[in-house]
Motif scaffolding. Structure first.
Motif, mmCIF file in Angstrom:
data_model
loop_
_atom_site.group_PDB
_atom_site.id
_atom_site.type_symbol
_atom_site.label_atom_id
_atom_site.label_comp_id
_atom_site.label_asym_id
_atom_site.label_seq_id
_atom_site.Cartn_x
_atom_site.Cartn_y
_atom_site.Cartn_z
ATOM 1 N N THR A 45 0.836 -1.205 0.000
ATOM 2 C CA THR A 45 0.000 0.000 0.000
ATOM 3 C C THR A 45 0.870 1.254 0.000
ATOM 4 O O THR A 45 1.801 1.376 0.804
ATOM 5 C CB THR A 45 -0.925 0.015 1.229
ATOM 6 N N GLN A 46 0.560 2.177 -0.901
ATOM 7 C CA GLN A 46 1.317 3.430 -1.004
ATOM 8 C C GLN A 46 0.359 4.612 -1.044
ATOM 9 O O GLN A 46 -0.723 4.526 -1.639
ATOM 10 C CB GLN A 46 2.194 3.429 -2.259
ATOM 11 N N VAL A 47 0.745 5.706 -0.408
ATOM 12 C CA VAL A 47 -0.055 6.932 -0.410
ATOM 13 C C VAL A 47 0.875 8.117 -0.646
ATOM 14 O O VAL A 47 1.912 8.244 0.013
ATOM 15 C CB VAL A 47 -0.805 7.133 0.924
ATOM 16 N N SER A 48 0.507 8.973 -1.586
ATOM 17 C CA SER A 48 1.289 10.185 -1.852
ATOM 18 C C SER A 48 0.361 11.381 -1.980
ATOM 19 O O SER A 48 -0.855 11.237 -2.096
ATOM 20 C CB SER A 48 2.143 10.019 -3.117
ATOM 21 N N TRP A 49 0.941 12.571 -1.948
ATOM 22 C CA TRP A 49 0.137 13.799 -1.999
ATOM 23 C C TRP A 49 0.924 14.895 -2.708
ATOM 24 O O TRP A 49 2.147 14.845 -2.823
ATOM 25 C CB TRP A 49 -0.228 14.265 -0.580
ATOM 26 N N THR A 50 0.189 15.882 -3.176
ATOM 27 C CA THR A 50 0.800 17.074 -3.774
ATOM 28 C C THR A 50 0.095 18.299 -3.231
ATOM 29 O O THR A 50 -1.112 18.467 -3.416
ATOM 30 C CB THR A 50 0.689 17.064 -5.310
ATOM 31 N N ALA A 51 0.848 19.127 -2.527
ATOM 32 C CA ALA A 51 0.336 20.404 -2.025
ATOM 33 C C ALA A 51 0.862 21.514 -2.934
ATOM 34 O O ALA A 51 1.699 21.269 -3.815
ATOM 35 C CB ALA A 51 0.775 20.615 -0.582
ATOM 36 N N TYR A 52 0.374 22.749 -2.705
ATOM 37 C CA TYR A 52 0.735 23.843 -3.617
ATOM 38 C C TYR A 52 1.082 25.105 -2.835
ATOM 39 O O TYR A 52 0.453 25.422 -1.818
ATOM 40 C CB TYR A 52 -0.427 24.128 -4.577
ATOM 41 N N LYS A 53 2.083 25.829 -3.348
ATOM 42 C CA LYS A 53 2.517 27.074 -2.724
ATOM 43 C C LYS A 53 2.659 28.160 -3.784
ATOM 44 O O LYS A 53 2.715 27.866 -4.987
ATOM 45 C CB LYS A 53 3.842 26.880 -1.995
ATOM 46 N N THR A 54 2.717 29.399 -3.358
ATOM 47 C CA THR A 54 2.828 30.616 -4.165
ATOM 48 C C THR A 54 1.563 30.849 -4.987
ATOM 49 O O THR A 54 0.767 29.936 -5.210
ATOM 50 C CB THR A 54 4.044 30.599 -5.134
ATOM 51 N N THR A 55 1.397 32.068 -5.448
ATOM 52 C CA THR A 55 0.240 32.421 -6.274
ATOM 53 C C THR A 55 0.214 31.604 -7.557
ATOM 54 O O THR A 55 -0.858 31.274 -8.075
ATOM 55 C CB THR A 55 0.283 33.919 -6.613
ATOM 56 N N GLU A 56 1.394 31.256 -8.058
ATOM 57 C CA GLU A 56 1.490 30.468 -9.289
ATOM 58 C C GLU A 56 1.126 28.992 -9.080
ATOM 59 O O GLU A 56 1.085 28.208 -10.010
ATOM 60 C CB GLU A 56 2.909 30.554 -9.867
ATOM 61 N N LYS A 57 0.878 28.605 -7.840
ATOM 62 C CA LYS A 57 0.487 27.243 -7.473
ATOM 63 C C LYS A 57 1.573 26.232 -7.854
ATOM 64 O O LYS A 57 1.351 25.266 -8.584
ATOM 65 C CB LYS A 57 -0.849 26.866 -8.128
ATOM 66 N N VAL A 58 2.750 26.444 -7.311
ATOM 67 C CA VAL A 58 3.874 25.538 -7.522
ATOM 68 C C VAL A 58 3.649 24.268 -6.683
ATOM 69 O O VAL A 58 3.400 24.346 -5.482
ATOM 70 C CB VAL A 58 5.199 26.218 -7.125
ATOM 71 N N PRO A 59 3.739 23.084 -7.305
ATOM 72 C CA PRO A 59 3.488 21.846 -6.566
ATOM 73 C C PRO A 59 4.647 21.445 -5.657
ATOM 74 O O PRO A 59 5.816 21.654 -5.977
ATOM 75 C CB PRO A 59 3.284 20.811 -7.673
ATOM 76 N N VAL A 60 4.296 20.874 -4.521
ATOM 77 C CA VAL A 60 5.263 20.301 -3.586
ATOM 78 C C VAL A 60 4.760 18.900 -3.253
ATOM 79 O O VAL A 60 3.681 18.749 -2.680
ATOM 80 C CB VAL A 60 5.393 21.136 -2.300
ATOM 81 N N GLY A 61 5.542 17.899 -3.631
ATOM 82 C CA GLY A 61 5.080 16.516 -3.475
ATOM 83 C C GLY A 61 5.661 15.821 -2.270
ATOM 84 O O GLY A 61 6.724 16.172 -1.761
ATOM 85 N N GLY A 62 4.946 14.817 -1.808
ATOM 86 C CA GLY A 62 5.419 14.018 -0.684
ATOM 87 C C GLY A 62 4.634 12.722 -0.593
ATOM 88 O O GLY A 62 3.765 12.433 -1.418
#
Length: 204
Positions: A45-62
């Motif tokens: 079982t694997q779980v990942s996510w992508t959050a976003y920062k800055t007005t340009e909505k730059v992705p940050v994954g984990g």
């Protein structure tokens, strides 16, 4: 004497017959039963996510390095096996390949939520739709997800909005902790409340 000989001969045949039957018996511990239907591959079982920062909505994954899946049952389809299954994810297992970022997520995001230790959820199949009943910040919401099943791998993709879980306070907390890092070209520091989620489970 002839009658006695006949009786002895008959008893001998009966004894031999019984012995043959005893040899054909298979001890219970040697009887093997084969598992039927789909089986979940252990620790797949694997779980990942992508959050976003800055007005340009730059992705940050984990991702998360620990996921516990419970209440699985036997079945011939992934729906039968997974229906009603419960999963829990320790927040401290968050992983972004950046120890400093991981520490900030734990201290300033997850610790700003209620019941900070675990993210919990259940898997449900409702007709042609699949939902994850997620519990975050003490709030449980049904999150619709898209699913695929290919090469015996069940995969889900969806989006959660932390506002639906009354978790904007945690969003503000992590944005404050990462204020300069979340600034874009316009000089505005922003952390988005929507987070893309994905997960997979391997069957055999």
């Amino acid at each position: 004497m002839k009658k006695i000989a006949v009786i002895v001969f008959a008893l001998g045949l009966l004894t031999v017959s019984c012995k043959k039957e005893e040899k054909q018996e298979i001890p219970a511990e040697e009887v093997k039963t084969e598992a039927t239907g789909l089986q979940i591959v252990a620790d797949s079982t694997q779980v990942s996510w992508t959050a976003y920062k800055t007005t340009e909505k730059v992705p940050v994954g984990g991702s998360f390095t620990q996921i516990e899946l419970q209440r699985t049952q036997e079945g011939n389809t992934y729906q039968e096996v997974l229906e009603g299954s419960v999963f829990s994810i320790p927040a401290t297992s968050v992983f972004t390949n950046n120890p400093e970022r991981d520490g900030k997520l734990i201290n300033f995001f997850f610790n700003a939520l209620k019941n900070t230790e675990l993210i919990k959820g259940e898997i449900h199949f409702k007709g042609d739709n699949t939902v994850l009943a997620l519990t975050i910040n003490g709030v449980t919401k049904d999150v619709p997800v898209e699913t695929t099943f290919k090469n015996n791998k069940f995969a889900v993709n969806g989006v959660i909005n932390l506002e639906d879980f009354d978790a904007l306070g945690a969003v503000e907390s992590i944005n404050k902790a990462c204020f300069d890092l979340h600034k874009g070209a316009d000089g505005v520091s922003k952390t988005w409340s929507d987070v893309a989620i994905s997960g997979s489970i391997q069957f055999e």
